[in-house]
Design a protein around this motif. Sequence first.
Motif, PDB file in Angstrom:
ATOM      1  N   MET A  72     -31.242  12.601 -44.494  1.00 20.30           N
ATOM      2  CA  MET A  72     -30.458  11.419 -45.340  1.00 20.30           C
ATOM      3  C   MET A  72     -31.006  10.170 -44.840  1.00 20.30           C
ATOM      4  N   GLU A  73     -31.408   9.903 -43.796  1.00 23.29           N
ATOM      5  CA  GLU A  73     -32.286   8.663 -43.096  1.00 23.29           C
ATOM      6  C   GLU A  73     -33.537   8.743 -43.942  1.00 23.29           C
ATOM      7  N   THR A  74     -34.206   9.749 -44.053  1.00 21.46           N
ATOM      8  CA  THR A  74     -35.630   9.416 -45.038  1.00 21.46           C
ATOM      9  C   THR A  74     -35.223   9.202 -46.226  1.00 21.46           C
ATOM     10  N   LEU A  75     -34.315   9.676 -46.950  1.00 24.37           N
ATOM     11  CA  LEU A  75     -34.019   9.575 -48.456  1.00 24.37           C
ATOM     12  C   LEU A  75     -33.123   8.145 -48.724  1.00 24.37           C
ATOM     13  N   LYS A  76     -32.862   7.658 -47.462  1.00 16.32           N
ATOM     14  CA  LYS A  76     -32.159   6.410 -47.457  1.00 16.32           C
ATOM     15  C   LYS A  76     -30.748   6.344 -48.098  1.00 16.32           C
ATOM     16  N   ILE A  77     -30.244   7.707 -47.958  1.00 16.64           N
ATOM     17  CA  ILE A  77     -28.765   7.957 -48.300  1.00 16.64           C
ATOM     18  C   ILE A  77     -27.902   7.442 -47.527  1.00 16.64           C
ATOM     19  N   LYS A  78     -26.804   6.454 -47.897  1.00 16.73           N
ATOM     20  CA  LYS A  78     -25.675   5.935 -47.130  1.00 16.73           C
ATOM     21  C   LYS A  78     -24.533   6.647 -47.265  1.00 16.73           C
ATOM     22  N   SER A  79     -23.740   7.141 -46.569  1.00 20.75           N
ATOM     23  CA  SER A  79     -22.282   7.539 -46.741  1.00 20.75           C
ATOM     24  C   SER A  79     -21.302   6.314 -46.583  1.00 20.75           C
ATOM     25  N   ARG A  80     -20.234   6.395 -47.178  1.00 21.89           N
ATOM     26  CA  ARG A  80     -19.200   5.282 -47.138  1.00 21.89           C
ATOM     27  C   ARG A  80     -17.682   5.919 -46.302  1.00 21.89           C
ATOM     28  N   ARG A  81     -17.254   5.330 -45.570  1.00 15.69           N
ATOM     29  CA  ARG A  81     -16.112   5.830 -45.108  1.00 15.69           C
ATOM     30  C   ARG A  81     -14.855   5.678 -46.145  1.00 15.69           C
ATOM     31  N   CYS A  82     -14.179   6.746 -46.129  1.00 14.42           N
ATOM     32  CA  CYS A  82     -12.901   6.675 -47.183  1.00 14.42           C
ATOM     33  C   CYS A  82     -11.721   5.851 -46.568  1.00 14.42           C
ATOM     34  N   ASP A  83     -10.868   5.462 -47.499  1.00 11.09           N
ATOM     35  CA  ASP A  83      -9.739   4.854 -46.981  1.00 11.09           C
ATOM     36  C   ASP A  83      -8.642   5.726 -46.793  1.00 11.09           C
ATOM     37  N   LEU A  84      -7.503   5.573 -46.319  1.00 14.34           N
ATOM     38  CA  LEU A  84      -6.369   6.427 -45.949  1.00 14.34           C
ATOM     39  C   LEU A  84      -6.109   7.196 -47.106  1.00 14.34           C
ATOM     40  N   GLN A  85      -5.696   6.478 -48.407  1.00 12.85           N
ATOM     41  CA  GLN A  85      -5.317   7.204 -49.548  1.00 12.85           C
ATOM     42  C   GLN A  85      -6.322   8.315 -49.920  1.00 12.85           C
ATOM     43  N   GLU A  86      -7.698   7.776 -50.124  1.00 17.53           N
ATOM     44  CA  GLU A  86      -8.638   9.047 -50.275  1.00 17.53           C
ATOM     45  C   GLU A  86      -8.698  10.123 -49.449  1.00 17.53           C
ATOM     46  N   LEU A  87      -8.622   9.707 -48.182  1.00 17.84           N
ATOM     47  CA  LEU A  87      -8.513  10.904 -46.941  1.00 17.84           C
ATOM     48  C   LEU A  87      -7.439  11.806 -47.370  1.00 17.84           C
ATOM     49  N   ARG A  88      -5.995  11.179 -47.824  1.00 18.49           N
ATOM     50  CA  ARG A  88      -4.913  12.168 -48.079  1.00 18.49           C
ATOM     51  C   ARG A  88      -5.325  13.027 -49.372  1.00 18.49           C
ATOM     52  N   THR A  89      -5.856  12.383 -50.261  1.00 18.62           N
ATOM     53  CA  THR A  89      -6.246  13.174 -51.270  1.00 18.62           C
ATOM     54  C   THR A  89      -7.049  14.000 -51.187  1.00 18.62           C
ATOM     55  N   LEU A  90      -8.035  13.915 -50.221  1.00 17.62           N
ATOM     56  CA  LEU A  90      -9.081  14.844 -49.976  1.00 17.62           C
ATOM     57  C   LEU A  90      -8.397  16.208 -48.985  1.00 17.62           C
ATOM     58  N   LYS A  91      -7.463  15.678 -48.322  1.00 20.04           N
ATOM     59  CA  LYS A  91      -6.748  16.588 -47.662  1.00 20.04           C
ATOM     60  C   LYS A  91      -5.940  17.495 -48.496  1.00 20.04           C
ATOM     61  N   ALA A  92      -5.288  16.803 -49.710  1.00 21.70           N
ATOM     62  CA  ALA A  92      -4.431  17.512 -50.451  1.00 21.70           C
ATOM     63  C   ALA A  92      -5.404  18.700 -51.352  1.00 21.70           C
ATOM     64  N   ILE A  93      -6.514  18.429 -51.655  1.00 21.07           N
ATOM     65  CA  ILE A  93      -7.319  19.371 -52.284  1.00 21.07           C
ATOM     66  C   ILE A  93      -8.315  20.104 -51.430  1.00 21.07           C
ATOM     67  N   HIS A  94      -8.029  20.082 -50.212  1.00 20.61           N
ATOM     68  CA  HIS A  94      -8.548  21.096 -49.215  1.00 20.61           C
ATOM     69  C   HIS A  94     -10.005  20.846 -49.203  1.00 20.61           C
ATOM     70  N   SER A  95     -10.383  19.420 -49.225  1.00 24.31           N
ATOM     71  CA  SER A  95     -11.829  19.133 -48.988  1.00 24.31           C
ATOM     72  C   SER A  95     -12.078  18.925 -47.610  1.00 24.31           C
TER      73      SER A  95
END
Length: 125
Positions: A72-95
């Motif tokens: 990821m560092e070599t490819l310059k891939i950046k991740s972004r932190r999800c907010d609380l609403q997004e986190l709850r949705t990801l939990k709901a769809i079991h991701s």
Amino acid sequence: MFLTCEGTFGIVPATVDYNGEPRPGDFHAGYQEIEGINLGYLQINGTQMFALAQVLSDLFKDIPRTTISKKMETLKIKSRRCDLQELRTLKAIHSVPTRAVKCSLISKADLEALCTSCKSLSPRR
């Protein structure tokens, strides 16, 4: 190569302004099969974003996380932190696990680049 199946979970949250237009921050959730693995995603501002935790545990389970991190560092891939609403949705769809307190997201384009870069590293590919 990456798209074999796609399903939409729905619009989350279903908020609209007084004109009936979706407000900024609205997103869709769904599932997409990538490399034979069904991954949950959020469609945020027109970009499919995948939970990095699920990508690491399901898609790259045979590759050490330090190796993925270096790629990821070599490819310059950046991740972004999800907010609380997004986190709850990801939990709901079991991701992400229900016990998760934070989560990082990676775009579909970055995920495809990472998959291509890591093809030779995984014994099952």
